[in-house]
Design a protein around this motif. Structure first.
Motif, short mmCIF file in Angstrom:
data_model
loop_
_atom_site.label_atom_id
_atom_site.label_comp_id
_atom_site.label_asym_id
_atom_site.label_seq_id
_atom_site.Cartn_x
_atom_site.Cartn_y
_atom_site.Cartn_z
N TYR A 193 2.86 -5.21 5.51
CA TYR A 193 1.75 -4.23 5.56
C TYR A 193 2.18 -2.94 6.23
CZ TYR A 193 -2.72 -2.18 7.00
OH TYR A 193 -3.77 -1.31 7.21
N ALA A 194 2.93 -3.03 7.32
CA ALA A 194 3.32 -1.83 8.09
C ALA A 194 4.21 -0.89 7.29
CB ALA A 194 4.03 -2.25 9.37
N LYS A 195 4.77 -1.37 6.19
CA LYS A 195 5.68 -0.54 5.39
C LYS A 195 5.01 0.06 4.15
CE LYS A 195 9.05 -1.94 8.08
NZ LYS A 195 9.58 -1.03 9.11
N LEU A 196 3.72 -0.12 4.01
CA LEU A 196 3.04 0.27 2.77
C LEU A 196 2.77 1.76 2.63
CD1 LEU A 196 0.27 -2.46 2.19
CD2 LEU A 196 2.27 -2.01 0.76
N GLN A 197 2.68 2.48 3.73
CA GLN A 197 2.10 3.83 3.71
C GLN A 197 2.68 4.74 2.63
OE1 GLN A 197 1.95 5.69 7.53
NE2 GLN A 197 0.65 7.35 6.84
N GLU A 198 4.01 4.78 2.51
CA GLU A 198 4.62 5.72 1.57
C GLU A 198 4.39 5.33 0.11
OE1 GLU A 198 9.09 5.50 1.68
OE2 GLU A 198 8.68 3.97 3.21
N TYR A 199 3.89 4.12 -0.12
CA TYR A 199 3.69 3.67 -1.50
C TYR A 199 2.21 3.59 -1.90
CZ TYR A 199 8.32 2.13 -0.08
OH TYR A 199 9.60 2.10 0.44
N MET A 200 1.30 3.79 -0.96
CA MET A 200 -0.11 3.53 -1.23
C MET A 200 -0.69 4.42 -2.32
SD MET A 200 -1.43 0.89 0.11
CE MET A 200 -3.12 1.30 -0.31
N THR A 201 -0.32 5.69 -2.36
CA THR A 201 -0.86 6.58 -3.39
C THR A 201 -0.48 6.08 -4.77
OG1 THR A 201 -0.75 8.47 -1.90
CG2 THR A 201 -0.90 8.95 -4.25
N THR A 202 0.78 5.71 -4.94
CA THR A 202 1.23 5.21 -6.25
C THR A 202 0.55 3.89 -6.58
OG1 THR A 202 3.38 6.26 -5.89
CG2 THR A 202 3.26 4.59 -7.62
N ILE A 203 0.46 2.98 -5.59
CA ILE A 203 -0.19 1.68 -5.84
C ILE A 203 -1.65 1.87 -6.23
CG2 ILE A 203 -0.92 -0.49 -4.78
CD1 ILE A 203 1.65 -0.42 -3.11
N TYR A 204 -2.34 2.80 -5.55
CA TYR A 204 -3.73 3.08 -5.90
C TYR A 204 -3.83 3.53 -7.36
CZ TYR A 204 -8.15 5.51 -6.41
OH TYR A 204 -9.36 5.93 -6.88
N GLN A 205 -2.98 4.46 -7.74
CA GLN A 205 -3.03 4.98 -9.12
C GLN A 205 -2.72 3.89 -10.13
OE1 GLN A 205 -0.16 8.12 -8.69
NE2 GLN A 205 -1.67 9.62 -7.95
N LEU A 206 -1.72 3.07 -9.83
CA LEU A 206 -1.35 1.98 -10.75
C LEU A 206 -2.48 0.97 -10.88
CD1 LEU A 206 2.33 1.29 -9.60
CD2 LEU A 206 1.63 2.22 -11.82
N THR A 207 -3.03 0.53 -9.75
CA THR A 207 -4.04 -0.53 -9.79
C THR A 207 -5.33 -0.06 -10.46
OG1 THR A 207 -4.70 0.04 -7.53
CG2 THR A 207 -3.19 -1.82 -7.80
N THR A 208 -5.79 1.13 -10.15
CA THR A 208 -7.04 1.60 -10.75
C THR A 208 -6.89 1.82 -12.25
OG1 THR A 208 -6.47 3.84 -10.04
CG2 THR A 208 -8.01 2.60 -8.65
#
Length: 804
Positions: free
Chosen positions: A188-203
């Motif tokens: 979890y602590a390593k997610l920050q730099e990937y969250m924008t991309t993950i949000y776009q992919l998941t939605t």
């Protein structure tokens, strides 16, 4: 995998390591050869076997041929796709097994394995290979802990997973999302730099992809919620204890909620049109996720969800009406009562109307929503609506749809449960349910007698109806006792009919025993409510039926049966002794039922109850009972949760039969208690700390019971040699930072009992700093009952120490 499985696996691996190297080599070589067989029926099992062997040998730098062979399989042009797939599977299994077993592999080998897996997931690879590599990478994530700490290597892993979510093959996309879910849980602590991309992919996936992939994308947010809930709880705990927060929660869910919610709302309109299909579908995934979001962000969810609910609740399209109800259900558990309460009050009249919606799925959801409101927010149901609510629920119990009827019965159960917390409890002269009790019970009895009540329907009408009946009996007030007294013969008749049911196969056996278990629960509650004079004439009949159930080996309802018998003994008190000749062999059999440890625990509780009720009359049966209890404690394979109640039971028996009669069991019980007193657990294992507190509480209860039994028999001198050991135990408790308030209360009470019963003989033993600390800790606890015990113990100890 449970600890016992881990121990077995370690034992098997040790046996493998002890084999001669030549024997092992004769296995390992053929495994590598078999993995190069293009037939999956050969290469795949070989891959699993090779991974298991490698997990044992690689941490010891053995099997040097393993990695070069596998890397050659993946990168070599000479090998067909099935071989590459089997090899990737092997690598993933191997990494997973090494992590599970706590082994370590040198970094160069780790890098080679992960590099091969990441290479296999690349966009230029065939989809079948990408699928295997994505699965291998998911299985390797815990193994890759060191690599995930390095930004460049972490990004390579994350980018390969995120890229795979765009693969044209659905199976690759699903497994890629499963890998991203694992990253959220493990890193979890390593997610920050990937969250924008993950949000776009998941939605995008939730909106546009097929149902199976969309469910996997939703699972990322559901899992992220669970991680953040744990972190928020940790933060709160650290704040309360004045500690620094080590793992801060980044509140990703709160930040994304407003933008994510519309995508989840859309999934709520994707209902299966078959009301009886309970397969996990997109709507269920979305609703589960929204519920988790609600529990994570709490009050912040209300202004996001309520506009959708209000706009769709009376929509002309049934899918939108149902989606609005499901969205409202999702936020019932999360926000504070003060925040959600006003919306609950407004919703009940609307939901009652929707119980008669033209669409069965909407009716089912409305009944479910009312059931959840009765469970979570019953105080916000407007009093003037209460009669209409009960009328509607009884009507819905007669609904043709088993699912709707079951939801209505569950709502009645939840409503009744709310009354168990009312002031006055079972001694109330009347309560708000009293005037409706007869109609409710009659309706539920009709429900459980419906033709489909014992079908395989997941709604399980009989279970819902019987549990509601049992709960209504439990919360009934004094003005319903006459009604309940008429119910007992009714349920005796039902029990007799059930006992006569033919059993032709395993399904018949399970159905019969489930019904008997439910009937036991009803009988238990009737005996708790009715007085002795009412039940006594019918108890011979009831006990005959219950003893018949206990004589059936491996019955699934023995637990409920013992509990019912405990209630009967409470109602009959000393008169219960007439059943002991027939009951005691079955009770001892229950105490010895170590394989079904829950049954064993309930049987131990039954011994305690009967001891208190028939007192000294239990003495003729104590040899068998005590032998069984001691055997339980000596059995190293028995579930640990059995031991605390067994130890506590020693005290119950000692008090019941007195010091003289307890003499044959004194030495062995004290030896067992002393052994248990020495139990230690790791300071960082919350489950074991909780168990240790429960164990110590039971030990102290046993000591108190034995002291009282010996005192009543004028045999306290037998206890004197054990006082120093008990004092050491109390000192250990005084120094334990993980001690809970129950243990503290029992320890302080024990000090008072020792001072009162042993007197001057233990004056020096008890006049120690640890005793003062225990009493001081209890005094300053802020717990009124604990303070009261401490004041009594303090006065007793002070009087003893002051003696010349």
């Amino acid at each position: 995998m449970h600890g016992s499985e881990h121990a077995l696996q370690t034992q098997l691996h040790d046996q493998w390591k002890n084999l001669d190297a030549a024997v092992r080599n004769n296995v390992k070589g053929p495994l590598l050869t078999a993995m190069r067989n293009a037939q999956q029926v050969i290469s795949h099992p070989a891959a699993q076997a090779a991974a298991e062997v490698a997990a044992v040998e690689l941490p010891f730098n053995e099997w040097p041929e393993f990695l070069p062979t596998l890397l050659d399989n993946i990168r070599g042009a000479n090998y067909d796709e099935p071989i590459k797939v089997a090899t990737l599977d092997c690598l993933g299994y191997c990494c997973e097994r090494i992590s599970f077993l706590g082994g370590e592999v040198d970094q160069a080998s780790t890098d080679s394995m992960l590099s091969a897996i990441v290479d296999g997931i690349g966009s230029t690879r065939p989809n079948r290979m990408r699928h295997a590599a994505a699965g291998a990478l998911k299985n390797s994530l815990l193994f890759a802990e060191t690599n995930m700490e390095k930004q460049e290597e972490r990004s390579a892993i994350m980018n390969s997973l995120m890229e795979a979510t765009r693969c044209e093959d659905m199976n690759v996309r699903i497994v890629a999302y499963e890998g991203i879910v694992q990253v959220a849980i493990l890193y979890y602590a390593k997610l920050q730099e990937y969250m924008t991309t993950i949000y776009q992919l998941t939605t995008t996936t939730i909106k546009e992809d097929n149902e199976e992939v969309a469910k996997s994308a939703i699972e990322f947010w559901t899992s992220l919620c669970e991680v953040e809930q744990d972190l928020i709880d940790e933060e709160e705990d650290c704040r309360q204890r004045g500690l620094q927060v080590e793992r801060p929660c980044m509140r990703y869910v709160d930040a994304a909620m407003q933008h994510l919610a519309p995508y989840l709302f859309d999934t709520l309109t994707k209902q299966d049109e078959d009301p009886d299909n309970d397969d996990y579908n997109l709507q269920m995934a979305g609703q589960l996720c929204l519920s988790n979001v609600s529990q994570t962000v709490e009050n912040n969810i209300v202004p996001v969800v309520m506009p959708f609910v209000n706009s769709k609740i009376q929509d002309g399209n049934w899918r939108n009406r149902d989606a609005a109800i499901m969205a409202f259900i999702s936020i019932l558990d999360g926000p504070s009562s003060d925040t959600i309460g006003p919306f609950v009050s407004q919703s009940v009249p609307v939901l009652l109307k929707m119980l008669d919606d033209e669409n069965i799925i909407v009716r089912d959801s409305a009944a479910h929503c009312i059931s959840r409101i009765c469970l979570l927010h019953v105080q916000f149901i407007p009093p003037e609506i209460f009669p209409s609510l009960l009328e509607a629920l009884t009507n819905k119990c007669k609904e043709g749809s088993a699912k709707v009827a079951s939801q209505a019965a569950t709502a009645i159960f939840n409503l009744a449960s709310a009354f168990s917390d009312e002031s006055g409890g079972e001694d109330q002269a009347t309560n708000a349910l009293s005037r409706y009790m007869q109609v409710l019970l009659q309706t539920l009895l009709q429900l459980v007698d419906r033709a489909n009540a014992d079908s395989d329907d997941s709604s399980n009408l009989r279970l819902a109806g019987m549990e509601a009946i049992s709960e209504l009996i439990s919360v009934s007030a004094q003005d319903n006792l006459q009604l309940l007294s008429a119910l007992l013969p009714e349920f005796i008749t039902r029990f007799e009919q059930t006992s006569a049911m033919p059993v032709l196969n395993e399904d018949d056996k399970n159905a019969k025993e489930q019904i008997q278990g439910l009937l036991c629960a009803v009988i238990q509650n009737l005996y708790r409510k009715l007085d002795k004079a009412t039940v006594l004439p019918m108890t011979d009949q009831v006990m005959m039926l219950l003893l018949g159930v206990l004589q059936t080996k491996n019955s699934i309802c023995h637990e409920e049966c013992f509990t019912a018998i405990s209630s009967i003994s409470d109602a009959l008190e000393g008169d219960f002794v007439k059943y002991m000749d027939h009951f005691s062999p079955l009770l001892v059999a229950g105490l010895k039922n170590c394989s079904a440890y829950q049954v064993c625990i309930v049987a131990v509780g039954t011994v305690g109850d009967i001891s208190r009720n028939i007192e000294g009359a239990i003495q003729p049966y104590c040899d068998g009972i005590m032998n069984a209890l001691v055997e339980d404690l000596k059995d190293s394979s028995i579930h640990r949760s059995v031991k605390p109640p067994v130890l506590s039971c020693f005290g119950d028996i000692a008090m019941a039969i007195g010091g003289g009669a307890y003499t044959p069991y004194f030495d062995v019980s004290m030896m067992m208690l002393m052994q248990a007193s020495s139990t230690e657990v790791p300071q960082d294992d919350e489950d074991l700390i909780e168990y240790l507190n429960l164990l110590r509480e039971s030990i102290l209860e046993a000591y108190v019971g034995i002291i009282q039994g010996l005192r009543d028999g004028n045999m306290l001198e037998k206890f004197e040699p054990f006082v120093p050991g008990i004092m050491s135990f109390l000192q250990k408790i005084s120094e334990d930072p993980n001690r809970d308030s129950y243990v503290l209360s029992k320890a302080v009470g024990m000090l008072g009992d020792l001072a009162q019963t042993m007197g001057a003989k233990i004056k020096n033993e008890i006049n120690k700093q640890f005793a003062a600390k225990l009493i001081s800790d209890a005094m300053s606890s802020g717990d009124a009952s604990l303070v009261e015990v401490a004041q009594w113990a303090s006065q007793t100890l002070t009087a003893l120490v002051a003696q010349p």
